[in-house]
Design an enzyme around this catalytic site. Structure first.
Site, PDB file in Angstrom:
ATOM      1  N   GLY A  42      41.132  49.092  45.091  1.00 31.53           N
ATOM      2  CA  GLY A  42      40.936  49.034  43.495  1.00 31.53           C
ATOM      3  C   GLY A  42      40.328  47.936  44.155  1.00 31.53           C
ATOM      4  CB  CYS A  43      39.635  45.644  40.098  1.00 33.43           C
ATOM      5  SG  CYS A  43      38.752  44.381  39.906  1.00 33.43           S
ATOM      6  CG  PHE A  44      36.719  42.380  44.684  1.00 32.08           C
ATOM      7  CD1 PHE A  44      37.027  41.700  42.947  1.00 32.08           C
ATOM      8  CD2 PHE A  44      35.759  42.324  45.248  1.00 32.08           C
ATOM      9  CE1 PHE A  44      35.732  41.866  42.632  1.00 32.08           C
ATOM     10  CE2 PHE A  44      34.291  42.694  44.774  1.00 32.08           C
ATOM     11  CZ  PHE A  44      34.088  41.768  43.068  1.00 32.08           C
ATOM     12  CD1 TRP A  45      37.350  40.299  40.193  1.00 39.51           C
ATOM     13  CD2 TRP A  45      38.035  40.596  38.434  1.00 39.51           C
ATOM     14  NE1 TRP A  45      36.502  40.129  39.713  1.00 39.51           N
ATOM     15  CE2 TRP A  45      36.782  40.597  38.782  1.00 39.51           C
ATOM     16  CE3 TRP A  45      39.015  41.696  37.590  1.00 39.51           C
ATOM     17  CZ2 TRP A  45      35.582  40.668  37.348  1.00 39.51           C
ATOM     18  CZ3 TRP A  45      38.104  41.569  36.527  1.00 39.51           C
ATOM     19  CH2 TRP A  45      36.149  41.232  36.611  1.00 39.51           C
TER      20      TRP A  45
END
Length: 182
Positions: free
Chosen positions: A15-18
């Site tokens: 998903g989002c790398f954050w």
């Protein structure tokens, strides 16, 4: 002594790398977490290009770790707890191929370990739906823009961080307390 020779790297898409960055910076033995893009067709893609969905890249984190402190198996165990490996091309409200679940290995030993973990999870029946995490050799990796690096640490009160990344960090801390940096 060359400490670099003692480290390994693996690239994970969840998903989002954050969110992945927010968790893995807290893991003992992980020396570097770098947000980036991998396994797409465009050289040196930008965030805007990747979000457009036409480059084939996944949002990923590159982890450099000391296998004497944490094993690849433990890194993957964390990975499968903090993201949804059963959702094709999506994580929560993030939809698109850039948010796919993936393990991008750098050698055959990593490939074998990842395949073993995937097989064990599949056979265990812990997930009601099939795991869709892709397992591929790392290709065409490119680091994300500077403003994406350490995003959660620099923006802990940002809406997405509060709603999505913070719960993943809390889940890591609860489930893997023994692996948390002190």
């Amino acid at each position: 002594m060359n400490t670099e020779a003692k480290t390994q790297s693996i690239v994970l898409g969840g998903g989002c790398f954050w969110c992945l960055d927010a968790v893995y910076v807290n893991v003992q033995g992980v020396q570097l977490v770098e947000s980036g893009y991998s396994n797409g067709t465009v050289a040196r893609p930008s965030y805007e290009q990747v979000c457009g969905g036409n480059t084939g890249h996944a949002e990923v984190v590159k982890l450099v770790f000391d296998p004497q402190v944490i094993s690849l198996r433990e890194i993957l165990e964390i990975f499968f707890v903090i993201h949804g490996p059963r959702t094709l091309n999506a994580q929560g409200n993030d939809h698109g191929t850039q948010y796919r679940s993936g393990i991008y290995y750098t050698d055959v030993t990593q490939q074998a370990t990842a395949q073993q973990v995937l097989d064990e999870l599949t056979q265990s029946g812990v997930y009601a739906r099939p795991i869709v995490t892709e397992l591929q050799a790392l290709q065409n990796y490119w680091p994300a823009e500077e403003y994406h690096q350490d995003f959660f640490a620099r923006n802990p009160h940002q809406g997405y961080c509060l709603a999505v990344a913070a719960p993943k960090v809390a889940k890591f801390r609860k489930t893997f307390a023994r692996l948390q940096k002190t």
